[in-house]
Design a protein around this motif. Sequence first.
Motif, mmCIF file in Angstrom:
data_model
loop_
_atom_site.group_PDB
_atom_site.id
_atom_site.type_symbol
_atom_site.label_atom_id
_atom_site.label_comp_id
_atom_site.label_asym_id
_atom_site.label_seq_id
_atom_site.Cartn_x
_atom_site.Cartn_y
_atom_site.Cartn_z
ATOM 1 N N LEU A 43 24.248 -76.392 28.049
ATOM 2 C CA LEU A 43 24.394 -77.818 27.938
ATOM 3 C C LEU A 43 25.350 -78.551 28.845
ATOM 4 C CD1 LEU A 43 25.138 -77.577 24.002
ATOM 5 C CD2 LEU A 43 23.088 -78.013 25.113
ATOM 6 N N PRO A 44 26.056 -78.061 29.878
ATOM 7 C CA PRO A 44 26.678 -78.746 30.716
ATOM 8 C C PRO A 44 25.766 -79.123 31.639
ATOM 9 C CG PRO A 44 28.134 -77.046 30.067
ATOM 10 C CD PRO A 44 27.061 -76.829 29.294
ATOM 11 N N GLY A 45 24.643 -77.981 31.995
ATOM 12 C CA GLY A 45 23.524 -78.219 32.939
ATOM 13 C C GLY A 45 22.757 -79.427 32.583
ATOM 14 N N LEU A 46 22.412 -79.369 31.205
ATOM 15 C CA LEU A 46 21.810 -80.734 30.803
ATOM 16 C C LEU A 46 22.608 -82.135 31.064
ATOM 17 C CD1 LEU A 46 19.224 -81.751 29.603
ATOM 18 C CD2 LEU A 46 20.066 -81.260 27.253
ATOM 19 N N ARG A 47 23.760 -81.879 30.653
ATOM 20 C CA ARG A 47 24.511 -83.031 30.859
ATOM 21 C C ARG A 47 24.564 -83.521 32.480
ATOM 22 N NH1 ARG A 47 30.813 -82.762 29.377
ATOM 23 N NH2 ARG A 47 30.488 -81.153 31.109
ATOM 24 N N GLN A 48 24.688 -82.646 33.363
ATOM 25 C CA GLN A 48 24.766 -82.980 34.766
ATOM 26 C C GLN A 48 23.285 -83.361 35.191
ATOM 27 O OE1 GLN A 48 26.246 -79.896 37.517
ATOM 28 N NE2 GLN A 48 24.414 -80.069 38.609
ATOM 29 N N GLU A 49 22.078 -82.822 34.719
ATOM 30 C CA GLU A 49 20.982 -83.580 34.840
ATOM 31 C C GLU A 49 20.786 -84.834 34.533
ATOM 32 O OE1 GLU A 49 16.821 -83.442 36.628
ATOM 33 O OE2 GLU A 49 18.752 -82.228 37.002
ATOM 34 N N LEU A 50 21.271 -85.250 33.335
ATOM 35 C CA LEU A 50 20.986 -86.478 32.729
ATOM 36 C C LEU A 50 21.905 -87.627 33.863
ATOM 37 C CD1 LEU A 50 21.292 -85.764 29.030
ATOM 38 C CD2 LEU A 50 19.503 -86.813 30.101
ATOM 39 N N GLU A 51 23.094 -87.102 34.027
ATOM 40 C CA GLU A 51 24.160 -87.836 34.906
ATOM 41 C C GLU A 51 23.413 -87.989 36.268
ATOM 42 O OE1 GLU A 51 28.279 -86.896 32.743
ATOM 43 O OE2 GLU A 51 27.621 -85.841 34.563
ATOM 44 N N ALA A 54 19.139 -89.222 36.154
ATOM 45 C CA ALA A 54 19.005 -90.512 35.219
ATOM 46 C C ALA A 54 20.046 -91.452 35.360
ATOM 47 C CB ALA A 54 18.546 -90.018 33.868
ATOM 48 N N SER A 55 21.060 -90.949 36.018
ATOM 49 C CA SER A 55 22.369 -92.064 35.889
ATOM 50 C C SER A 55 22.844 -92.581 34.799
ATOM 51 C CB SER A 55 22.038 -93.111 37.115
ATOM 52 O OG SER A 55 21.541 -92.676 38.184
ATOM 53 N N LEU A 56 22.663 -91.782 33.880
ATOM 54 C CA LEU A 56 23.029 -91.830 32.607
ATOM 55 C C LEU A 56 24.654 -91.431 32.105
ATOM 56 C CD1 LEU A 56 20.055 -90.921 30.326
ATOM 57 C CD2 LEU A 56 20.774 -93.435 31.043
ATOM 58 N N ARG A 57 25.509 -92.133 31.634
ATOM 59 C CA ARG A 57 26.815 -91.693 31.075
ATOM 60 C C ARG A 57 26.607 -90.650 30.025
ATOM 61 N NH1 ARG A 57 29.223 -96.843 29.085
ATOM 62 N NH2 ARG A 57 27.038 -97.346 28.649
ATOM 63 N N THR A 58 26.902 -89.401 30.174
ATOM 64 C CA THR A 58 26.420 -88.466 29.107
ATOM 65 C C THR A 58 27.689 -88.152 28.566
ATOM 66 O OG1 THR A 58 24.448 -88.152 30.542
ATOM 67 C CG2 THR A 58 24.948 -86.474 28.974
ATOM 68 N N TYR A 59 27.665 -87.655 27.220
ATOM 69 C CA TYR A 59 28.896 -87.395 26.584
ATOM 70 C C TYR A 59 28.088 -86.026 25.571
ATOM 71 C CZ TYR A 59 30.202 -91.887 27.211
ATOM 72 O OH TYR A 59 30.755 -92.988 28.150
ATOM 73 N N LEU A 60 28.907 -85.100 25.716
ATOM 74 C CA LEU A 60 28.639 -83.652 25.240
ATOM 75 C C LEU A 60 29.585 -83.368 24.135
ATOM 76 C CD1 LEU A 60 27.078 -81.010 25.304
ATOM 77 C CD2 LEU A 60 28.895 -80.143 26.838
ATOM 78 N N LEU A 61 29.036 -83.694 22.893
ATOM 79 C CA LEU A 61 29.822 -83.525 21.690
ATOM 80 C C LEU A 61 29.663 -82.344 20.707
ATOM 81 C CD1 LEU A 61 29.431 -87.388 20.830
ATOM 82 C CD2 LEU A 61 30.991 -86.289 22.328
ATOM 83 N N ASP A 62 30.707 -81.654 20.464
ATOM 84 C CA ASP A 62 30.615 -80.675 19.541
ATOM 85 C C ASP A 62 31.004 -81.210 18.159
ATOM 86 O OD1 ASP A 62 31.192 -78.458 17.903
ATOM 87 O OD2 ASP A 62 32.289 -77.171 19.430
#
Length: 552
Positions: A43-51, A54-62
Amino acid sequence: MSEMVRPEELDGPAGFFETVVQRLFDDGLVCMPIPREPPEWLLPGLRQELERAASLRTYLLDMEELSSYRSPAHTLASQVMSVATGIRSVPAFVADDELAEAAFILHGFSLENWQGWTTFLRAFRHEWTRRGQAAQPLIVVCPPLGRPLQELLALVGAKGQVLPWRGQVQRIDTENAAFQLFGRPRPDDVALTVSVATAVELAGWDFRMLEVLARLAPADRLFPLDALTSIAAGMPDTSLTVPCWENSMVDGWDGGPYEHSLSLLKRGNEREVRSRIWRAQVRTLFPFLERVRQQVITCHHDFLADRLARKPITREFHSGQSKTYDKPEMLEPNDLWYVLQHHIPPTEADFLELCKRIRTFLAHMSVVPPDFITTASDWWLGESHRFGEACPGWTWPRTGQTLTLLVGPSGAGKSHYAARTYRSEEILSSDSIRVELGMPLANEGDQRPVFVELRKRLVARMAIGASVVVDATHLKREDRLANVRLVPEDMDVNYVVIDRPMPEKEAQAGWRLERPRLLADHSALFERGLMDILDGDQMPHVSVTDLRSEVE
């Protein structure tokens, strides 16, 4: 994971992330099921890819850590906005400009809060689709385990997709990660090659297993069964009754379902783990044995051809058929040892016998003992250069370099001729190397160290584009061909044949007088081989210059 290994950058995971990102921009909502214990980098890797991509502000939420008292739209908006009181409906959430370049990865749902979020997610997907391709927030949702596929498909809609993290790690990903941890083995380092292959076969899709195996002592990496059994014994039993994808004990890898090696050991299936170790050995040791077979045949080709011409090997099979081996290329490791054992040095014979035993283990689906592998590897690391390459000189620059072999009996005047004909940096003298190694010039005892060193230097010089002149007797055909076969056939080799009358040799014999009959024996051996010498040993790139009548 170690900083040395970044799984999210390997082809399989990276390709999966790209697919998720693309579907996210197409549909606004992606359903991505994950197992109970997903890789910690997923999941951190996916967040990094989105940021990053895709230049997206990405929020990983439990989701277990978020309040369940606010509406889902307000809960998500409050992660981005300092004041989100105006976001209480799905249309307001989707239309807000401050949320337009935000992406949310939602995971950790309980069954209780999942039901409330599915209503929001279906409404979000409907509103996102209604608004078209305008800038809007994006959501990746990891549903709780045990949800029916139909429920997930209804969540994403007719055009959406469910993209589970399943079977995304390929063998090549595990191999590349192993190379980063263990290092990429040299072709002649058999032990390290087998160690890396064993780690890959036992790790499968779990990169953490690579790190466990990399921490073992080098000798234990070849057969890590005891170490892994000890680790498995400390694992809890609750989730291992029936291994499956949901409990993180099975995933797709290398074309089929792959149960975690620790799960196998916990459930008492040591046989399958041994089978994986054997498969790793088959993938690496069989190619090694074939390389040895080919190079040994090349090195001893003349002896083998002569021996088989006189006495071919015939083998009878249970089917009643028989096969006759009358060419060196047909010989198997067992045959090579049998034919060569009394012709080659004892250490080489021991090595070939070890290769024969290794092949027998593999053929009977038995794990090769680690000490067999390390012994064979150590010997080959030190001695493989003696056998040449299947494609000699394939990396050398073609500068017009040549190899010249001075051919003639002891005392013929070869060194004198070389000194007045060639540059000193071109000459490799066997006598000079004997002196360097502290060996007597009388040519007594084991001469292999001399010629091992000579051929190392020959290859090193020609590999940089320099010509070489070898000052040695070269009376035996096998000795000449051992040097000739180091050179590719598009480079010229010249035999310069030198001799002079016996009285002149005896008058200037010097140290040669220490060995009675040395001059006479050398002359006799020279005469017996002269026909082959003058014919260039039937090698296509060998020319001959006969100077016997010109040497002073």
